[in-house]
Each structure stands twice: as C-alpha cells, then as structure tokens.
Design a protein around this motif. Sequence first.
Motif, mmCIF file in Angstrom:
data_model
loop_
_atom_site.group_PDB
_atom_site.id
_atom_site.type_symbol
_atom_site.label_atom_id
_atom_site.label_comp_id
_atom_site.label_asym_id
_atom_site.label_seq_id
_atom_site.Cartn_x
_atom_site.Cartn_y
_atom_site.Cartn_z
ATOM 1 N N ASN A 58 0.848 -1.191 0.000
ATOM 2 C CA ASN A 58 0.000 0.000 0.000
ATOM 3 C C ASN A 58 0.886 1.245 0.000
ATOM 4 O O ASN A 58 0.998 1.953 1.005
ATOM 5 N N PRO A 59 1.583 1.498 -1.114
ATOM 6 C CA PRO A 59 2.580 2.577 -1.132
ATOM 7 C C PRO A 59 2.013 3.955 -0.826
ATOM 8 O O PRO A 59 2.718 4.809 -0.292
ATOM 9 N N ALA A 60 0.739 4.189 -1.119
ATOM 10 C CA ALA A 60 0.163 5.518 -0.875
ATOM 11 C C ALA A 60 0.150 5.860 0.611
ATOM 12 O O ALA A 60 0.188 7.042 0.988
ATOM 13 N N ALA A 61 0.094 4.832 1.446
ATOM 14 C CA ALA A 61 0.044 5.059 2.897
ATOM 15 C C ALA A 61 1.342 4.646 3.591
ATOM 16 O O ALA A 61 1.393 4.610 4.822
ATOM 17 N N LEU A 62 2.388 4.362 2.823
ATOM 18 C CA LEU A 62 3.633 3.849 3.404
ATOM 19 C C LEU A 62 4.359 4.940 4.199
ATOM 20 O O LEU A 62 4.779 5.954 3.643
ATOM 21 N N ASP A 63 4.498 4.706 5.481
ATOM 22 C CA ASP A 63 5.242 5.610 6.367
ATOM 23 C C ASP A 63 6.686 5.107 6.428
ATOM 24 O O ASP A 63 7.021 4.251 7.250
ATOM 25 N N VAL A 64 7.521 5.640 5.558
ATOM 26 C CA VAL A 64 8.889 5.132 5.434
ATOM 27 C C VAL A 64 9.650 5.224 6.756
ATOM 28 O O VAL A 64 10.267 4.252 7.203
ATOM 29 N N LEU A 65 9.607 6.366 7.399
ATOM 30 C CA LEU A 65 10.378 6.549 8.629
ATOM 31 C C LEU A 65 9.872 5.622 9.730
ATOM 32 O O LEU A 65 10.663 5.041 10.486
ATOM 33 N N GLY A 66 8.563 5.476 9.813
ATOM 34 C CA GLY A 66 7.996 4.606 10.833
ATOM 35 C C GLY A 66 8.326 3.145 10.612
ATOM 36 O O GLY A 66 8.689 2.423 11.545
ATOM 37 N N VAL A 67 8.212 2.689 9.353
ATOM 38 C CA VAL A 67 8.511 1.291 9.045
ATOM 39 C C VAL A 67 9.987 1.001 9.264
ATOM 40 O O VAL A 67 10.360 -0.037 9.821
ATOM 41 N N ALA A 68 10.850 1.907 8.835
ATOM 42 C CA ALA A 68 12.291 1.713 9.039
ATOM 43 C C ALA A 68 12.618 1.608 10.522
ATOM 44 O O ALA A 68 13.442 0.786 10.937
ATOM 45 N N ALA A 69 11.958 2.430 11.326
ATOM 46 C CA ALA A 69 12.194 2.381 12.778
ATOM 47 C C ALA A 69 11.717 1.056 13.356
ATOM 48 O O ALA A 69 12.376 0.466 14.223
ATOM 49 N N GLU A 70 10.573 0.558 12.885
ATOM 50 C CA GLU A 70 10.060 -0.732 13.350
ATOM 51 C C GLU A 70 11.032 -1.863 13.015
ATOM 52 O O GLU A 70 11.285 -2.738 13.845
ATOM 53 N N LEU A 71 11.545 -1.834 11.806
ATOM 54 C CA LEU A 71 12.473 -2.885 11.379
ATOM 55 C C LEU A 71 13.753 -2.850 12.204
ATOM 56 O O LEU A 71 14.277 -3.892 12.608
ATOM 57 N N GLU A 72 14.255 -1.654 12.453
ATOM 58 C CA GLU A 72 15.470 -1.540 13.254
ATOM 59 C C GLU A 72 15.220 -2.020 14.683
ATOM 60 O O GLU A 72 16.043 -2.736 15.267
ATOM 61 N N LYS A 73 14.084 -1.651 15.243
ATOM 62 C CA LYS A 73 13.739 -2.054 16.610
ATOM 63 C C LYS A 73 13.624 -3.568 16.721
ATOM 64 O O LYS A 73 13.975 -4.160 17.763
ATOM 65 N N ALA A 74 13.163 -4.227 15.664
ATOM 66 C CA ALA A 74 13.009 -5.684 15.674
ATOM 67 C C ALA A 74 14.344 -6.416 15.590
ATOM 68 O O ALA A 74 14.384 -7.636 15.749
ATOM 69 N N LYS A 75 15.414 -5.666 15.331
ATOM 70 C CA LYS A 75 16.769 -6.233 15.235
ATOM 71 C C LYS A 75 16.848 -7.333 14.179
ATOM 72 O O LYS A 75 17.514 -8.347 14.355
ATOM 73 N N LEU A 76 16.135 -7.101 13.086
ATOM 74 C CA LEU A 76 16.201 -8.029 11.963
ATOM 75 C C LEU A 76 17.499 -7.830 11.198
ATOM 76 O O LEU A 76 18.054 -6.732 11.157
ATOM 77 N N ASP A 77 17.964 -8.879 10.577
ATOM 78 C CA ASP A 77 19.137 -8.752 9.725
ATOM 79 C C ASP A 77 18.789 -7.929 8.490
ATOM 80 O O ASP A 77 17.720 -8.113 7.882
ATOM 81 N N THR A 78 19.663 -7.039 8.132
ATOM 82 C CA THR A 78 19.414 -6.185 6.968
ATOM 83 C C THR A 78 19.205 -7.013 5.702
ATOM 84 O O THR A 78 18.306 -6.742 4.902
#
Length: 342
Positions: free
Chosen positions: A234-254
């Motif tokens: 759903n790119p029209a509603a994609l919150d890039v900064l928020g999603v990036a922060a979620e991914l970093e917080k999850a400590k997923l491998d890049t």
Amino acid sequence: MTHSFYPWLAPSWKQLVRGWERLPHALLITGEPGIGKRRLAEFLAQYLLCEARKPDHTPCGECDGCRWFLAGNHPDFRLLTPEDQSDAGEGEEAKTKRKLPLIKVEGIRELVDFVNLTPHRGGSKVVLVEPAEAMNTSAANAFLKMLEEPPQGVTFILVSHHWRRLLPTIRSRCRVFPVPTPAAAVAADWLAGHGVVNPVQHLAHTGGAPLAALDDARAEWLPLRTAFLGHIANPAALDVLGVAAELEKAKLDTGLVVDWLQKWVHDLIALGLSGRIRYYPDWRDDLARLASRAGNLLGFLDGLKESRRLAHHPLNQRLVFESLLFGYLEALRGKPRGTGHG
C-alpha cells in the motif's frame, strides 16, 4: 552429523559416486541455498573416510572411521566455516547474520599444516569448506596455493551458494558439481512430513528450497514479514520513517529485509510483464494492483541486488531501510533514485 541424507539428494549422490575412484582432488558443489548441499558434502566426506564401504556406494556408518566422523572428531577430516558459523548446520545455510561472516587466512594456514601431515588412519584426508565464497581475499589466495600443488591423498570439497563469487582460478581447479533444486512435489511431501501446514506457500517464499522453506515456516519473524509486505503493498500510505524504525527495533538482519523486498519487486515485475508470480502467490491481489507500474522497477531491482551484497556491512541500519523504501516509492512513481545508502 548424520550418515543419512535428504531424499531428493539420492540422484545427485548416484551421479557423484559413479566412478568415485576417479573423483578429482577438488570438488565444488553448487546450488541454491537451503537444498542440502552441505549434507551431501558431509556424506561424501564420510564415504571417503569410511573403512568398510557398502556395495551400494554408501558409508557403512559402523566402522571406526564412520563413528569418529559422525562424532565430529575424525583426525583426518577438517571442516572450515566462517568464524561465527562454526556450529551452523545445513538447515541454517540460508540464514543471514548482521556481521559478515568470513573465512580468514589464519584458518587456511592451519589447513596447510593439516594436509601435509601423514594421515592418522593411513587412508584419505578430507577438507570441507562451506560456504567457500566466505573466504576473504587473503584466505582465497592462500587456499589457491594448496589447490595448485595439492598434497597426495587429500580431497578438497567446497560448498558454494554463490560460486561465481569465488576466484576464477579456484573454480578452474575444481570439478563443478551442481545440485538441482528438488521437484516441488518431493519437497512439499518432505515438508508435510515435518509438520509444515502449508508447504507449497513456504516453498514459494524460498524459491523452492525445502530446508529454507522449513526455516521459513518456523521463523519467529513471520508476523514482521507479513506486516512489512502489507506496508509496501500500500505505497500511498507507506510511512517510510515509521517502518524503518520498526524494522530496526526488531533487530532483523538487513539482508533478510532486502531479500523480502527483492522478492516482492521480482514478483511485481514478473506479474506485470508475464503474468507470473514466483515468491508471494498469497499476495497476488495486492501485487496485481501495482503490476501496471512494474516497468518502472527494473532499475530498482538491479540496485537491490547491489544492496544485498552490501547488507552485512556496518552501515546505519535505519538509514539503509529508509533509503530502500524511499527508492521503492520513487521507482513506483517512475522516478528512480537508485538504492544508495548515503
């Protein structure tokens, strides 16, 4: 270790041991991650060290050589893996880590001492390197010297998920033995036997590799991937900064996240150009909504391949995710900006 192997490897094994007396001193086993290449290599190593081989060209599993090998302490066998993956099994070969695992030159120097000693059992010596492309430049050059002047009675078995990353001079001194990805029905039956509820879907997510599909089905991050795919669907509603922060917080491998995005973009392009989906058939409706813009993503997909190679480098992870997601949005709009990490 075990002296058995996965059922889909049986044809490869028969091909491998046909005329085993003429096996080369260096064998390069290649194929997709997660299909059992290391298990095949271990089986071959055990066979070469077995002291009572069976008539059907399999190791006996009972002699001193087999018992020592299966216990992980055969004196004439060495396994060389990246330093932080020394305990990883075949089931983990498709997993990634934050820090790039490397085989360093110190490990090769220890091998030099090993291969030049007289065998303890008076027979063969076997060296298994996995994954071979993890050798850094110094290690690869040192290993090449061993291949150029191979000690008598030593067999080198290299396992590679990305064999083109090896030095051409190393590849040219090995017999390349490709292992095919198993038939979908065979892989699905095996997964079902291991309790996987939707084996076809997990096989699709991993490109048909059954061991990777088993990891996929059991992964703790499955809800995170679902959420991530929902965001990029759903790119029209994609919150890039928020999603990036979620991914970093999850400590997923890049590299794992890059893989998810790369497969999504691959499916978008494939659906738009040929009507086919390989990795995410369970997201067909969402992909179809975006498929008309598939042509805009061709350059972005090329950039993602480069991003995957850089995924283990010590870059700021949140900035990497932001760059990838902004690049995805701009590519969808027909304004490619690349996938740089600046």
